[in-house]
Motif scaffolding. Structure first.
Motif, PDB file in Angstrom:
ATOM      1  N   GLY A   9      -0.415   3.051   8.205  1.00 32.94           N
ATOM      2  CA  GLY A   9      -0.298   3.444   6.747  1.00 32.94           C
ATOM      3  C   GLY A   9      -1.295   4.487   6.731  1.00 32.94           C
ATOM      4  N   ASN A  10      -1.177   5.392   5.684  1.00 34.91           N
ATOM      5  CA  ASN A  10      -1.910   6.707   5.412  1.00 34.91           C
ATOM      6  C   ASN A  10      -2.604   6.442   4.187  1.00 34.91           C
ATOM      7  OD1 ASN A  10      -0.594   8.126   7.661  1.00 34.91           O
ATOM      8  ND2 ASN A  10       1.027   8.350   6.263  1.00 34.91           N
ATOM      9  N   GLU A  11      -4.090   6.431   4.212  1.00 36.73           N
ATOM     10  CA  GLU A  11      -4.823   6.462   3.000  1.00 36.73           C
ATOM     11  C   GLU A  11      -4.831   7.469   2.371  1.00 36.73           C
ATOM     12  OE1 GLU A  11      -8.024   3.912   3.209  1.00 36.73           O
ATOM     13  OE2 GLU A  11      -7.095   2.731   4.795  1.00 36.73           O
ATOM     14  N   VAL A  12      -4.793   7.217   0.937  1.00 35.56           N
ATOM     15  CA  VAL A  12      -4.462   8.278  -0.157  1.00 35.56           C
ATOM     16  C   VAL A  12      -5.621   7.917  -1.324  1.00 35.56           C
ATOM     17  CG1 VAL A  12      -2.924   9.333  -1.700  1.00 35.56           C
ATOM     18  CG2 VAL A  12      -2.189   8.534   0.489  1.00 35.56           C
ATOM     19  N   THR A  13      -6.356   8.792  -1.715  1.00 29.80           N
ATOM     20  CA  THR A  13      -7.155   8.645  -2.982  1.00 29.80           C
ATOM     21  C   THR A  13      -6.480   9.565  -3.978  1.00 29.80           C
ATOM     22  OG1 THR A  13      -9.063   8.484  -1.424  1.00 29.80           O
ATOM     23  CG2 THR A  13      -9.584   8.868  -3.657  1.00 29.80           C
ATOM     24  N   LEU A  14      -6.245   8.873  -5.120  1.00 26.39           N
ATOM     25  CA  LEU A  14      -5.857   9.508  -6.251  1.00 26.39           C
ATOM     26  C   LEU A  14      -7.021   9.230  -7.564  1.00 26.39           C
ATOM     27  CD1 LEU A  14      -2.028   8.603  -5.994  1.00 26.39           C
ATOM     28  CD2 LEU A  14      -3.149  10.892  -5.464  1.00 26.39           C
ATOM     29  N   GLY A  15      -7.292  10.121  -8.103  1.00 24.41           N
ATOM     30  CA  GLY A  15      -8.369  10.040  -9.025  1.00 24.41           C
ATOM     31  C   GLY A  15      -9.557   9.298  -8.250  1.00 24.41           C
ATOM     32  N   ASP A  16     -10.133   8.129  -8.762  1.00 24.07           N
ATOM     33  CA  ASP A  16     -10.959   7.378  -8.161  1.00 24.07           C
ATOM     34  C   ASP A  16     -10.380   6.115  -7.571  1.00 24.07           C
ATOM     35  OD1 ASP A  16     -10.338   5.929 -10.499  1.00 24.07           O
ATOM     36  OD2 ASP A  16     -12.395   5.635 -11.181  1.00 24.07           O
ATOM     37  N   GLU A  17      -9.005   5.809  -7.389  1.00 28.07           N
ATOM     38  CA  GLU A  17      -8.554   4.753  -6.650  1.00 28.07           C
ATOM     39  C   GLU A  17      -8.038   5.061  -5.376  1.00 28.07           C
ATOM     40  OE1 GLU A  17      -8.172   1.729  -8.214  1.00 28.07           O
ATOM     41  OE2 GLU A  17      -9.121   2.317  -9.887  1.00 28.07           O
ATOM     42  N   ASP A  18      -8.176   4.051  -4.323  1.00 25.48           N
ATOM     43  CA  ASP A  18      -7.567   4.118  -3.105  1.00 25.48           C
ATOM     44  C   ASP A  18      -6.325   3.577  -2.888  1.00 25.48           C
ATOM     45  OD1 ASP A  18      -9.718   5.618  -2.171  1.00 25.48           O
ATOM     46  OD2 ASP A  18     -11.176   3.800  -1.766  1.00 25.48           O
ATOM     47  N   TYR A  19      -5.272   4.171  -2.383  1.00 21.91           N
ATOM     48  CA  TYR A  19      -3.980   3.614  -2.177  1.00 21.91           C
ATOM     49  C   TYR A  19      -3.488   3.688  -0.565  1.00 21.91           C
ATOM     50  CZ  TYR A  19      -3.909   4.060  -7.025  1.00 21.91           C
ATOM     51  OH  TYR A  19      -4.101   3.769  -8.430  1.00 21.91           O
ATOM     52  N   VAL A  20      -2.524   3.157  -0.251  1.00 23.80           N
ATOM     53  CA  VAL A  20      -2.153   3.167   1.311  1.00 23.80           C
ATOM     54  C   VAL A  20      -0.382   3.422   1.173  1.00 23.80           C
ATOM     55  CG1 VAL A  20      -1.923   2.293   3.644  1.00 23.80           C
ATOM     56  CG2 VAL A  20      -3.764   1.791   2.042  1.00 23.80           C
ATOM     57  N   LEU A  21      -0.051   4.539   2.101  1.00 25.12           N
ATOM     58  CA  LEU A  21       1.227   4.929   1.980  1.00 25.12           C
ATOM     59  C   LEU A  21       1.992   4.332   3.471  1.00 25.12           C
ATOM     60  CD1 LEU A  21       1.754   8.724   1.112  1.00 25.12           C
ATOM     61  CD2 LEU A  21       3.100   6.666   0.272  1.00 25.12           C
ATOM     62  N   PHE A  22       2.986   3.491   3.046  1.00 24.25           N
ATOM     63  CA  PHE A  22       3.488   2.677   4.330  1.00 24.25           C
ATOM     64  C   PHE A  22       4.969   3.172   4.276  1.00 24.25           C
ATOM     65  CE2 PHE A  22       0.034  -0.325   3.635  1.00 24.25           C
ATOM     66  CZ  PHE A  22      -0.386  -0.542   4.993  1.00 24.25           C
ATOM     67  N   ARG A  23       5.757   3.157   5.580  1.00 22.61           N
ATOM     68  CA  ARG A  23       6.839   3.133   5.483  1.00 22.61           C
ATOM     69  C   ARG A  23       7.556   1.915   5.199  1.00 22.61           C
ATOM     70  NH1 ARG A  23       9.439   7.595   7.597  1.00 22.61           N
ATOM     71  NH2 ARG A  23       8.079   8.892   8.821  1.00 22.61           N
ATOM     72  N   ASP A  24       8.930   1.701   4.589  1.00 21.00           N
ATOM     73  CA  ASP A  24       9.463   0.409   4.141  1.00 21.00           C
ATOM     74  C   ASP A  24       9.715  -0.600   5.123  1.00 21.00           C
ATOM     75  OD1 ASP A  24      10.757  -1.122   1.950  1.00 21.00           O
ATOM     76  OD2 ASP A  24      12.605  -0.453   3.022  1.00 21.00           O
ATOM     77  N   GLU A  25       9.882  -0.016   6.226  1.00 20.27           N
ATOM     78  CA  GLU A  25      10.225  -0.941   7.377  1.00 20.27           C
ATOM     79  C   GLU A  25       8.885  -1.442   8.057  1.00 20.27           C
ATOM     80  OE1 GLU A  25      10.279   2.660  10.911  1.00 20.27           O
ATOM     81  OE2 GLU A  25      12.032   1.949   9.873  1.00 20.27           O
ATOM     82  N   ASP A  26       7.653  -0.990   7.604  1.00 25.01           N
ATOM     83  CA  ASP A  26       6.464  -1.389   8.047  1.00 25.01           C
ATOM     84  C   ASP A  26       5.965  -2.548   7.459  1.00 25.01           C
ATOM     85  OD1 ASP A  26       6.463   0.633  10.036  1.00 25.01           O
ATOM     86  OD2 ASP A  26       5.048   2.065   8.821  1.00 25.01           O
ATOM     87  N   ILE A  27       6.359  -2.657   6.066  1.00 23.61           N
ATOM     88  CA  ILE A  27       5.974  -3.865   5.156  1.00 23.61           C
ATOM     89  C   ILE A  27       6.508  -4.934   5.771  1.00 23.61           C
ATOM     90  CG2 ILE A  27       6.087  -4.745   2.886  1.00 23.61           C
ATOM     91  CD1 ILE A  27       5.986  -1.813   1.684  1.00 23.61           C
ATOM     92  N   LEU A  28       5.502  -5.916   5.855  1.00 18.93           N
ATOM     93  CA  LEU A  28       5.853  -7.431   6.488  1.00 18.93           C
ATOM     94  C   LEU A  28       6.906  -8.182   5.715  1.00 18.93           C
ATOM     95  CD1 LEU A  28       2.530  -7.996   8.295  1.00 18.93           C
ATOM     96  CD2 LEU A  28       4.542  -7.059   9.376  1.00 18.93           C
ATOM     97  N   GLY A  29       6.537  -8.383   4.540  1.00 18.02           N
ATOM     98  CA  GLY A  29       7.405  -9.075   3.606  1.00 18.02           C
ATOM     99  C   GLY A  29       6.848  -8.816   2.191  1.00 18.02           C
ATOM    100  N   VAL A  30       7.777  -9.673   1.197  1.00 17.76           N
ATOM    101  CA  VAL A  30       7.543  -9.808  -0.132  1.00 17.76           C
ATOM    102  C   VAL A  30       6.994 -10.999  -0.536  1.00 17.76           C
ATOM    103  CG1 VAL A  30       8.383  -9.553  -2.451  1.00 17.76           C
ATOM    104  CG2 VAL A  30       9.168  -8.095  -0.840  1.00 17.76           C
ATOM    105  N   LEU A  31       5.739 -11.121  -1.251  1.00 13.78           N
ATOM    106  CA  LEU A  31       5.509 -12.561  -1.613  1.00 13.78           C
ATOM    107  C   LEU A  31       6.045 -12.992  -2.850  1.00 13.78           C
ATOM    108  CD1 LEU A  31       1.708 -11.844  -0.673  1.00 13.78           C
ATOM    109  CD2 LEU A  31       3.121 -13.323   0.587  1.00 13.78           C
ATOM    110  N   ALA A  32       6.751 -13.763  -2.831  1.00 17.10           N
ATOM    111  CA  ALA A  32       7.507 -14.583  -4.152  1.00 17.10           C
ATOM    112  C   ALA A  32       6.558 -15.451  -4.769  1.00 17.10           C
ATOM    113  CB  ALA A  32       8.651 -15.249  -3.719  1.00 17.10           C
ATOM    114  N   ASP A  33       6.614 -15.315  -6.279  1.00 17.52           N
ATOM    115  CA  ASP A  33       5.826 -16.241  -7.070  1.00 17.52           C
ATOM    116  C   ASP A  33       6.777 -17.487  -7.430  1.00 17.52           C
ATOM    117  OD1 ASP A  33       3.608 -14.504  -7.258  1.00 17.52           O
ATOM    118  OD2 ASP A  33       4.610 -13.439  -9.134  1.00 17.52           O
TER     119      ASP A  33
END
Length: 100
Positions: free
Chosen positions: A75-99
């Motif tokens: 992923g690529n680290e991104v800072t917007l305002g004072d918050e940190d985020y990460v950009l991933f490709r859709d295929e790099d995400i391992l799964g969705v956690l279901a409630d």
């Protein structure tokens, strides 16, 4: 929230990592050595998707507000305002956690 205005390109997903708890359920402060980096995050924004060889748009596997499992590295680290985020490709995400 400035991050919601950012629309990633192609099949990229903007994710905010979930911070590990700093206190136990009983209110005891946990030392940093016992806190592990969580590989979970919340999807903030998604791109439109990528195109196949014929030019058809391939749908994204996640949507905004999904709780997802992330790879330990990447992923690529991104800072917007004072918050940190990460950009991933859709295929790099391992799964969705279901409630439940």
């Amino acid at each position: 929230m400035a991050a919601r205005r950012l629309v990633p390109l192609l099949d990229r997903v903007l994710v905010q990592r979930i911070e590990p708890p700093t206190k136990s359920i009983g209110g005891v402060l946990l030392p940093e050595s016992t806190q592990s980096k969580l590989n979970e995050g919340v999807v903030i924004s998604v791109g439109p998707g990528r195109r196949d060889k014929e030019g058809s748009l391939l749908p994204m596997g996640v949507k905004v507000d999904d709780k997802v499992m992330l790879p330990q590295y990447g992923g690529n680290e991104v800072t917007l305002g004072d918050e940190d985020y990460v950009l991933f490709r859709d295929e790099d995400i391992l799964g969705v956690l279901a409630d439940k």
